[in-house]
Scaffold this motif. Structure first.
Motif, mmCIF file in Angstrom:
data_model
loop_
_atom_site.group_PDB
_atom_site.id
_atom_site.type_symbol
_atom_site.label_atom_id
_atom_site.label_comp_id
_atom_site.label_asym_id
_atom_site.label_seq_id
_atom_site.Cartn_x
_atom_site.Cartn_y
_atom_site.Cartn_z
ATOM 1 N N ILE A 405 0.136 9.411 8.177
ATOM 2 C CA ILE A 405 0.601 8.351 7.267
ATOM 3 C C ILE A 405 -0.414 8.118 6.167
ATOM 4 C CG2 ILE A 405 1.079 5.873 7.140
ATOM 5 C CD1 ILE A 405 2.365 6.172 9.935
ATOM 6 N N TRP A 406 -1.708 8.221 6.487
ATOM 7 C CA TRP A 406 -2.723 8.106 5.435
ATOM 8 C C TRP A 406 -2.513 9.190 4.381
ATOM 9 C CZ3 TRP A 406 -7.478 11.445 5.592
ATOM 10 C CH2 TRP A 406 -8.253 11.256 4.448
ATOM 11 N N ALA A 407 -2.265 10.418 4.825
ATOM 12 C CA ALA A 407 -2.046 11.517 3.883
ATOM 13 C C ALA A 407 -0.783 11.285 3.048
ATOM 14 C CB ALA A 407 -1.944 12.841 4.640
ATOM 15 N N LEU A 408 0.304 10.898 3.703
ATOM 16 C CA LEU A 408 1.555 10.650 2.973
ATOM 17 C C LEU A 408 1.401 9.465 2.016
ATOM 18 C CD1 LEU A 408 4.176 11.129 5.838
ATOM 19 C CD2 LEU A 408 3.739 12.668 3.915
ATOM 20 N N GLY A 409 0.675 8.427 2.459
ATOM 21 C CA GLY A 409 0.435 7.280 1.585
ATOM 22 C C GLY A 409 -0.386 7.653 0.367
ATOM 23 N N SER A 410 -1.377 8.529 0.566
ATOM 24 C CA SER A 410 -2.200 8.990 -0.562
ATOM 25 C C SER A 410 -1.352 9.750 -1.576
ATOM 26 C CB SER A 410 -3.337 9.885 -0.052
ATOM 27 O OG SER A 410 -4.170 9.197 0.856
ATOM 28 N N ILE A 411 -0.466 10.633 -1.060
ATOM 29 C CA ILE A 411 0.405 11.404 -1.953
ATOM 30 C C ILE A 411 1.363 10.480 -2.699
ATOM 31 C CG2 ILE A 411 2.267 13.113 -1.993
ATOM 32 C CD1 ILE A 411 0.878 14.438 0.438
ATOM 33 N N ALA A 412 1.922 9.497 -1.978
ATOM 34 C CA ALA A 412 2.854 8.565 -2.621
ATOM 35 C C ALA A 412 2.167 7.749 -3.711
ATOM 36 C CB ALA A 412 3.462 7.637 -1.567
ATOM 37 N N LEU A 413 0.940 7.307 -3.449
ATOM 38 C CA LEU A 413 0.197 6.532 -4.451
ATOM 39 C C LEU A 413 -0.159 7.403 -5.650
ATOM 40 C CD1 LEU A 413 -2.155 4.419 -2.141
ATOM 41 C CD2 LEU A 413 -0.272 3.562 -3.539
ATOM 42 N N ALA A 414 -0.540 8.660 -5.387
ATOM 43 C CA ALA A 414 -0.841 9.579 -6.488
ATOM 44 C C ALA A 414 0.403 9.827 -7.336
ATOM 45 C CB ALA A 414 -1.386 10.896 -5.940
ATOM 46 N N ALA A 415 1.583 9.835 -6.694
ATOM 47 C CA ALA A 415 2.828 10.045 -7.429
ATOM 48 C C ALA A 415 3.137 8.895 -8.385
ATOM 49 C CB ALA A 415 3.985 10.225 -6.454
ATOM 50 N N THR A 416 2.539 7.716 -8.151
ATOM 51 C CA THR A 416 2.744 6.591 -9.071
ATOM 52 C C THR A 416 1.811 6.655 -10.277
ATOM 53 O OG1 THR A 416 1.129 5.127 -7.968
ATOM 54 C CG2 THR A 416 3.390 5.148 -7.099
ATOM 55 N N GLY A 417 0.928 7.669 -10.305
ATOM 56 C CA GLY A 417 0.034 7.840 -11.447
ATOM 57 C C GLY A 417 -1.399 7.455 -11.199
ATOM 58 N N LEU A 418 -1.748 7.072 -9.963
ATOM 59 C CA LEU A 418 -3.129 6.698 -9.662
ATOM 60 C C LEU A 418 -4.008 7.936 -9.557
ATOM 61 C CD1 LEU A 418 -2.638 3.934 -6.929
ATOM 62 C CD2 LEU A 418 -2.834 3.649 -9.400
ATOM 63 N N ASP A 419 -5.282 7.786 -9.896
ATOM 64 C CA ASP A 419 -6.212 8.900 -9.761
ATOM 65 C C ASP A 419 -6.464 9.182 -8.289
ATOM 66 O OD1 ASP A 419 -9.009 7.544 -8.936
ATOM 67 O OD2 ASP A 419 -7.976 6.246 -10.374
ATOM 68 N N VAL A 420 -7.034 10.344 -7.996
ATOM 69 C CA VAL A 420 -7.199 10.799 -6.613
ATOM 70 C C VAL A 420 -8.065 9.830 -5.802
ATOM 71 C CG1 VAL A 420 -8.128 12.638 -5.157
ATOM 72 C CG2 VAL A 420 -6.907 13.224 -7.249
ATOM 73 N N GLU A 421 -9.165 9.384 -6.385
ATOM 74 C CA GLU A 421 -10.085 8.484 -5.685
ATOM 75 C C GLU A 421 -9.386 7.189 -5.290
ATOM 76 O OE1 GLU A 421 -13.391 6.782 -7.965
ATOM 77 O OE2 GLU A 421 -14.737 7.675 -6.485
ATOM 78 N N THR A 422 -8.634 6.616 -6.223
ATOM 79 C CA THR A 422 -7.934 5.367 -5.954
ATOM 80 C C THR A 422 -6.817 5.570 -4.938
ATOM 81 O OG1 THR A 422 -8.423 4.569 -8.189
ATOM 82 C CG2 THR A 422 -6.657 3.459 -7.004
ATOM 83 N N ALA A 423 -6.082 6.681 -5.065
ATOM 84 C CA ALA A 423 -4.955 6.936 -4.166
ATOM 85 C C ALA A 423 -5.429 7.139 -2.731
ATOM 86 C CB ALA A 423 -4.172 8.154 -4.641
ATOM 87 N N ILE A 424 -6.457 7.970 -2.548
ATOM 88 C CA ILE A 424 -6.936 8.277 -1.198
ATOM 89 C C ILE A 424 -7.569 7.054 -0.543
ATOM 90 C CG2 ILE A 424 -8.657 9.599 0.093
ATOM 91 C CD1 ILE A 424 -8.119 11.945 -1.766
#
Length: 484
Positions: A405-424
């Protein structure tokens, strides 16, 4: 699902809403006393929510469904949804001008004791609203301990207390009678909050700051009345006091009850306490030495800030005494990894929790020994207790789901336009209910306000998932759950 089960869950959630509506009168009085017009918001919200919840409770009264796993799962989820939606109403109607997504984010962050915030300018915010944030976190802490000790173990979802409370051996229960246990828990939780508030006040905080920070410290929530969090108080004595009480709040409350009420020193021998304390000590020393060498800080100051921020993150409190993202890559990496850990089972902390780490470590050791001695019997142990295969599977299922879920959440947040550091970091800090992430946006010196509504809704879901031990939420998504 049987209608009586649903009605029983709705009745319990309605009663919780009634308690929360009564609590709204406290910030209403504070705002009225300080001359802030938001007192009307809290007063109207209190009576409106109270009326709705009272009507709902009356309509569903008498639906006494026997306790079952389905009822337990439904109650846990419905309680947190009710508290989150109810808590968001004053945020939405107050003078800060938050939209619905922001109001719901702030409320969910409060009741799940995450501590992430979308509000800037806390130093000048209405006192009633600041107190409301702290009250929500304090109530959230009560619900978390109750859920972790009394509900989830019986549902075989989480909680080391499955070895004690669910066991037929009543000698290991904190108290034989449920009512006695509840009274002891409330006495310790309230007593620690009061002691913490008194010490904060004596050491330099104002009355208002002391009360707010004591509530959010014991709830391991991390909401502050200042944008700089604990950095607003440049007092080593205050910082160490906060460190100690956060560490205490990360301990199992069943053990605290046995120790405080019955004088059971042996209760402190719980293996997860040794793992928890050992991690705090090792991480604190490593980061303090790193600060001493790289930042040229005195070891005393380095140890003070290292201990505070390590304990804050491991216990998933989320306070910050300084912007630790400026401490260099070693310290930031260690603190990021500490986000996954969490405190003990039966505490107000989030994260994976120490008892699962102990079971995983024992499983790995047992597996390696069986590779060397294939015919040997190497049971997985938690201290002197043999861990049943069902519990082992539950632990590994939880950890796998957690990482996935952490991985899927990171991908979903990155899909909203957030940078990698913020998404992860945003994904794990929400899932672990820690609060601040890393980076310039959601780090300890930033806030979640710049994020778009889609990202905030994803984080809301992750906060609820993490607080409800993931599996308790995912099970509701199974069609089989709703069949007769």
């Amino acid at each position: 699902m049987h209608g009586q089960t649903i009605r029983s869950a709705v009745f319990i959630a309605s009663m919780a809403g009634l308690y929360l509506s009564a609590a709204m009168l406290v910030p209403a009085m504070v705002d009225f006393y300080s001359g802030n017009p938001d007192w009307q918001v809290f007063a109207v919200a209190s009576f409106a929510v109270g009326a709705i919840c009272l009507a709902s409770a009356a309509a569903n009264r008498g639906a006494n469904a026997p306790f079952s796993r389905r009822l337990g799962f439904l109650v846990v989820n419905l309680l947190w949804i009710t508290l989150s939606v109810t808590g968001a109403i004053p945020f939405y109607l107050a003078s800060l001008g938050l939209d619905m997504a922001d109001a719901l984010f702030e409320s969910v962050s409060a009741v799940t004791t995450t501590g992430a915030t979308v509000i800037s300018g806390l130093d000048a915010a209405p006192p009633g609203l600041l107190l409301w944030r702290s009250i929500l976190q304090w109530f959230g802490g009560i619900g978390i301990v109750a859920m972790g000790l009394l509900v989830l173990p019986f549902l075989k979802v989480g909680g080391f207390t499955v070895f004690k409370i669910e066991s037929s051996d009543t000698s290991e229960k904190p108290f034989a009678r449920f009512a006695v246990f509840v009274r002891a828990f409330f006495a310790i939780y309230i007593g620690l909050t009061v002691i913490c508030a008194i010490l904060y006040r004596v050491l330099g905080m104002s009355d208002f700051d002391a009360v707010n920070h004591a509530m959010t410290t014991l709830a391991t929530g991390g909401f502050s009345t200042h944008d700089a969090s604990f950095g607003a108080f440049q007092s080593p004595a205050l910082i160490w006091t906060g460190t100690i009480f956060m560490a205490i709040a990360g301990l199992p409350f069943s053990v605290l009850i046995l120790f405080a009420v019955r004088g059971r020193l042996d209760a402190l021998g719980d293996p997860q306490i040794f793992a928890y304390g050992g991690l705090l000590l090792v991480l604190t020393i490593i980061i303090a030495l790193s600060l001493r060498l790289s930042q040229d800080e005195s070891f005393g100051i380095a140890l003070t800030h290292s201990a505070f921020n390590v304990v804050s993150i491991v216990t998933t409190t989320g306070f910050a005494s300084t912007d630790y993202t400026l401490w260099g890559p070693l310290a930031v990496t260690i603190l990021f990894m500490a986000t996954f850990l969490g405190g003990c089972s039966g505490s107000t902390s989030g994260g994976i929790k120490a008892y699962r780490l102990v079971i995983i470590a024992s499983s790995i050791r047992s597996g390696l020994l069986r590779l060397i001695y294939p015919n040997s019997v190497r049971p997985v142990r938690y201290g002197s207790v043999a861990v049943e295969p069902d519990m082992q599977r539950t632990v590994f299922l939880f950890v796998c789901a957690y990482v996935g879920i952490w991985a899927l959440g990171s991908i979903a947040l990155a899909a909203t336009g957030l940078d990698v550091e913020t998404a992860i970091s945003g994904s794990i800090t929400a899932l672990a209910n820690v609060g601040p992430g890393i980076g310039s946006v959601i780090g300890p010196a930033g806030s979640f306000a710049p994020l778009g509504d889609p990202a905030k809704l994803i984080l809301i879901f992750l906060m609820l998932l993490g607080r409800l031990e993931i599996l308790a939420v995912l099970v509701l998504l199974m069609p089989a759950f709703w069949r007769e």
